[in-house]
Design a protein around this motif. Sequence first.
Motif, short mmCIF file in Angstrom:
data_model
loop_
_atom_site.label_atom_id
_atom_site.label_comp_id
_atom_site.label_asym_id
_atom_site.label_seq_id
_atom_site.Cartn_x
_atom_site.Cartn_y
_atom_site.Cartn_z
N MET A 73 0.89 -1.19 0.01
CA MET A 73 -0.18 -0.18 -0.18
C MET A 73 0.81 1.17 -0.11
SD MET A 73 -3.28 0.29 2.23
CE MET A 73 -4.58 1.76 2.05
N PRO A 74 1.31 1.62 -1.29
CA PRO A 74 2.45 2.90 -1.22
C PRO A 74 1.65 3.98 -1.28
CG PRO A 74 2.12 1.59 -3.26
CD PRO A 74 1.31 0.94 -2.31
N SER A 75 0.63 4.36 -0.69
CA SER A 75 -0.14 5.69 -0.34
C SER A 75 0.62 6.93 -0.58
CB SER A 75 -1.39 5.49 0.28
OG SER A 75 -2.34 4.44 0.16
N ARG A 76 0.35 7.94 -1.17
CA ARG A 76 1.07 9.12 -0.89
C ARG A 76 0.19 9.79 0.20
NH1 ARG A 76 3.94 12.47 -3.52
NH2 ARG A 76 3.95 14.78 -3.17
N TYR A 77 -1.09 9.67 0.58
CA TYR A 77 -2.01 9.92 1.59
C TYR A 77 -2.77 8.88 1.99
CZ TYR A 77 -5.05 11.52 -2.08
OH TYR A 77 -5.73 11.37 -3.04
N GLU A 78 -3.15 8.94 3.30
CA GLU A 78 -4.22 7.71 3.65
C GLU A 78 -4.49 8.13 4.80
OE1 GLU A 78 -6.72 5.29 2.92
OE2 GLU A 78 -4.97 5.06 1.61
N PRO A 79 -5.97 8.91 5.12
CA PRO A 79 -6.54 9.45 6.15
C PRO A 79 -6.43 8.28 7.19
CG PRO A 79 -7.84 9.89 4.43
CD PRO A 79 -6.66 9.32 3.97
N CYS A 80 -6.96 6.98 6.91
CA CYS A 80 -7.31 6.10 7.82
C CYS A 80 -7.00 4.90 7.20
CB CYS A 80 -8.93 5.98 8.07
SG CYS A 80 -9.27 4.67 8.99
N GLY A 81 -7.43 4.38 6.29
CA GLY A 81 -7.10 3.10 5.43
C GLY A 81 -7.71 1.65 6.66
N ARG A 97 3.66 2.97 2.94
CA ARG A 97 4.26 4.29 3.11
C ARG A 97 3.75 4.82 4.49
NH1 ARG A 97 3.12 9.50 2.00
NH2 ARG A 97 4.97 10.66 2.24
N ALA A 98 4.64 5.26 5.26
CA ALA A 98 4.37 6.03 6.75
C ALA A 98 3.79 7.15 6.54
CB ALA A 98 5.61 5.99 7.57
N THR A 99 2.25 7.09 6.30
CA THR A 99 1.56 8.21 6.24
C THR A 99 0.40 8.08 6.90
OG1 THR A 99 0.91 10.02 4.71
CG2 THR A 99 0.57 7.69 4.00
N GLY A 100 -0.39 9.14 7.56
CA GLY A 100 -1.63 8.83 8.07
C GLY A 100 -2.01 7.81 8.79
N THR A 105 -0.79 2.33 12.32
CA THR A 105 -1.35 0.88 12.49
C THR A 105 -0.09 -0.24 12.39
OG1 THR A 105 -2.37 0.78 10.28
CG2 THR A 105 -3.75 1.44 12.19
N VAL A 106 0.94 0.36 11.38
CA VAL A 106 1.83 -0.67 10.95
C VAL A 106 2.95 0.02 11.54
CG1 VAL A 106 3.12 -1.53 8.76
CG2 VAL A 106 0.58 -0.92 8.70
N ASN A 107 3.87 -1.16 12.27
CA ASN A 107 5.24 -0.68 12.57
C ASN A 107 6.04 -1.84 12.15
OD1 ASN A 107 4.89 -2.92 14.78
ND2 ASN A 107 3.50 -1.69 15.58
N THR A 108 7.26 -1.58 12.67
CA THR A 108 8.55 -2.62 12.23
C THR A 108 8.13 -3.93 12.84
OG1 THR A 108 9.91 -1.71 14.13
CG2 THR A 108 10.07 -0.77 11.98
N ALA A 109 7.34 -4.07 13.89
CA ALA A 109 7.09 -5.29 14.65
C ALA A 109 6.15 -6.16 13.48
CB ALA A 109 6.65 -5.11 15.86
N ASN A 110 5.34 -5.49 13.07
CA ASN A 110 4.21 -6.10 12.22
C ASN A 110 4.19 -6.15 10.77
OD1 ASN A 110 3.00 -3.70 11.62
ND2 ASN A 110 1.49 -3.83 13.33
N GLY A 111 5.11 -5.18 10.09
CA GLY A 111 5.22 -4.68 8.88
C GLY A 111 6.45 -4.05 8.38
#
Length: 182
Positions: A73-81, A97-100, A105-111
């Motif tokens: 999910m390489p979103s430029r922006y993502e308010p929620c997802g 992509r680390a946005t919104g 919800t995603v971190n290095t432990a799960n993704g």
Amino acid sequence: MRKQEQIKQIVAEISNWLASQDVALTVLGSGDSALEAAFRQLAATYPHKFAVRIGYDEGLSHRIEAGADMFLMPSRYEPCGLNQIYSLRYGTVPIVRATGGLADTVNTANGFLFRDFSAQALQTAIAEALAAFPNRDSWSLRMTAGMTQDHSWNASAAAYRDLYQAHRTVTDSTESTGISRA
């Protein structure tokens, strides 16, 4: 496949590299006609690597997410997802992509996360995930970390309650000590 500026160029820049990897990519969605055309072209160029289905099919989308090893999910922006949350629940490791809401919800432990909205950053994140995948023990830990996260409304409400109570405590304490805000 919402129109997000530059995504077509980013996908095009890494498509040859991605096709050279030991992966198969499935794309499902509809929206921006230029993105749809770009993904159709990828499927035509690399039919053994890319599968594309244009349209909305909620049941199929859940089956794809549940059956995949990774979710991109390489979103430029993502308010929620919600898709990354579905992926986490299914044990499908997200690459986002680390946005919104994705960063929430995603971190290095799960993704896997990447910060810059660029082909190089996306390719690096995918390469990291592909390199990690063969280590089944650590991959299973990553899957389990995602599957056991609580993204329910109860968890969100509790976090807001705690934030409110912390704010109240600070406000009550400053008022009782005579500190004023000018």
